[in-house]
Design an enzyme around this catalytic site. Structure first.
Site: not given
Length: 547
Positions: A208, A214, A268-269, A354, A385, A513
């Site tokens: 944004k 990152e 964001g999510r 979050e 399994h 961060k």
């Protein structure tokens, strides 16, 4: 107005008393006493069917849970969200991911701006661009059509698009290969670049602000790699941005005409519905992307209008709260019995943890109950399994959400029959378990000696009484996937209202961060041991010695 502490509410206290009795219930007995239990405790909307009968609850439980939701002001908070009020109080923002999937012409004004028109203006740009790439009209700098698309983002700018593209692979364009890079670990970018050709690759940089650490490190690496093979004026044919920072993208070399914006009221999510979903529209086409939005909108309308007693997200949330608060369930396992949903548990991890992984209320007071459970899972039958042993016979009780499509996108019917058989059998096994009496009877039928039967019986006994929900859809389509994601978004919102936490900020993401920037400078330069503890100093020293 400040909410009273959750535990002080009349409905919470009534639930606590009710739970003293409910904790003694066995689901086997509940089913035996009520032949209509499945019909009574199941419902459907927007192409999704929810069976919640395999939970330790009855009509009184649900009545009290709905009372709690009303006492916590759920309906008013829900209406405030849909109206664009600034319910994200720590950032003074509206929360309008629901507006992103509203049809053209819907009316919603935020801060004096009609946002529906803005949303559809961006969608129109997404359609024009994705149509050009998919048709082969958009060419790379050497005149070749695009064959590979690399999405560079992190968090919601990666998890959402990646999960949806994988889930809808049967709808994907046959020429376009999708790649996703999110991790600052160079191995992630290295693996992607090894598979693509600079002449036919399109990079999407999703940030944004165009400052996400990152994402921008990965974007600069991709840019440098590209410029080893092409002139700088070719960047505009191979890089586009999902951002709002026009000056930064121009400096990077991206044409502002190929910048797709979104808004500060898109978390964001919750952003896959926005221009962040550009990789989805490229992969499956704008028509299917619109179906994806429409499925979510149909679920939105159900959540907004259905009575709480028949409201799927509300029921899912209240049952989850009941299991967390009163039955001491500290985690929830997500089990999609559909391989194409293999990233859905990871997507829900961010969405739920979050959002509601908070320890203070909206007004900054300590929460007086446990909040968000840990979310984890894996596709069935792989999970069976791996970790189902713990779920069946471990010391903790972990509720499960089983998710399945009744009809597959392939023609291997025997595979799908086996898949559904496993899904339904596991939910039954978690509910029923296997008693010592039943184990002994089985072992006797096998002809084992009495001493061997007694030795093996404790190991083969399953306590059962493990709660689960089962969510079914006819097929996994863009529409039903949209509805499924919206179902969990609204479930998360409802639980946030119950706990009175702000489900739409994420300050806990920021601390690491800030510290990472300091340590990165030390790894590249001189250490500053006075700023850290002995463990961190020791780790920095070992890393510097290895460089």
């Amino acid at each position: 107005m400040r909410q009273p502490p959750l535990t002080s509410t009349a409905s919470f206290q009534a639930l606590a008393q009710h739970a003293d009795t409910a904790k003694t219930w066995q689901m086997r007995d509940l089913f035996a006493a009520d032949p209509d239990r499945f019909e009574r405790y199941s419902d459907e909307a927007a192409g999704l069917f929810l069976d919640y009968s395999k939970n330790r609850l009855d009509g009184r439980t649900l009545e009290l849970l709905v009372q709690l939701a009303r006492e916590r002001g759920l309906e008013a908070r829900r209406d405030a969200m849909f109206a664009g009020e600034k319910i994200n109080n720590t950032e003074n923002r509206a929360v309008l991911h629901t507006a992103l999937r509203a049809p053209r012409g819907a009316t919603l004004v935020v801060d004096g701006q009609e946002v529906n028109a803005d949303i559809h203006a961006v969608l129109d740009r997404v359609k024009t661009f994705t149509d050009a790439v998919r048709s082969g009209e958009w060419l790379g700098h050497t005149g070749k059509p695009i064959t590979d698309i690399v999405n560079i983002g992190i968090g919601g700018s990666d998890l959402g698009p990646k999960m949806v593209v994988l889930a809808l692979r049967h709808y994907a364009h046959p020429r376009l290969r999708m790649h996703f890079v999110s991790n600052v670990d160079g191995h992630d970018m290295d693996a992607a670049l090894a598979q693509v050709d600079p002449e036919t690759t399109l990079f999407i940089v999703a940030s944004k602000t165009f400052t996400t650490a990152e994402t921008m490190m990965n974007a600069q690496t991709a840019r440098a790699w590209f410029l080893q093979h092409a002139p700088e004026d070719a960047l505009a044919r191979h890089f586009v941005a999902v951002s709002t920072n026009t000056e930064a993208i121009k400096t990077f070399g991206i044409d502002p005409a190929n910048m797709f914006p979104f808004w500060d009221w898109v978390g964001g999510r919750y952003s896959v519905w926005s221009a962040i979903g550009l990789p989805v529209a490229l992969a499956v086409g704008f028509g299917y992307f619109k179906d994806f939005l429409a499925g979510a909108h149909e679920l939105d309308e159900h959540f907004r209008t259905a009575p709480l007693e028949q409201n799927l997200p509300t029921l899912l949330a209240l049952i989850g709260f009941w299991n967390r608060q009163f039955l001491d369930c500290a985690s929830v396992s997500i089990a999609p019995y559909h391989q194409d949903l293999n990233r859905f548990p990871a997507y829900l991890q961010q969405l739920d943890m979050e959002s509601n992984g908070k320890r203070v209320t909206r007004d900054g007071q300590p929460v007086d109950t446990p909040t968000c459970p840990a979310i984890w899972g894996e596709c069935g039958t792989n999970g069976q399994h791996a970790y189902f042993q713990l779920l069946h016979q471990g010391t903790d009780v972990t509720p499960m959400d089983f998710i399945a499509a009744l009809r597959p996108a392939h023609e291997m019917d025997n595979h799908h029959t086996a898949l559904l058989a496993n899904c339904f059998a596991q939910s039954e096994a978690f509910m029923k378990g296997k008693t010592a009496i039943e184990v002994r009877a089985d072992l006797q039928a096998q002809g084992l000696a009495a001493e061997e039967i007694e030795r093996l019986t404790p190991h083969k006994t399953f306590p059962g009484n493990r709660p689960s929900n089962t969510i079914l859809m006819e097929r996994l389509t863009p529409s039903t996937l949209g509805a499924l994601i919206a179902l969990y978004e609204h479930k998360t919102f409802v639980q946030g209202v119950i706990w009175d936490v702000n489900s739409f900020d994420q300050w806990g993401v920021e601390l690491g961060k800030v510290l990472a920037k300091k340590i990165e400078a030390e790894l590249a330069g001189e250490p500053a041991p006075g700023q850290h503890d002995s463990s961190t100093n020791g780790l920095i020293a070992r890393a510097k010695a290895a460089f």
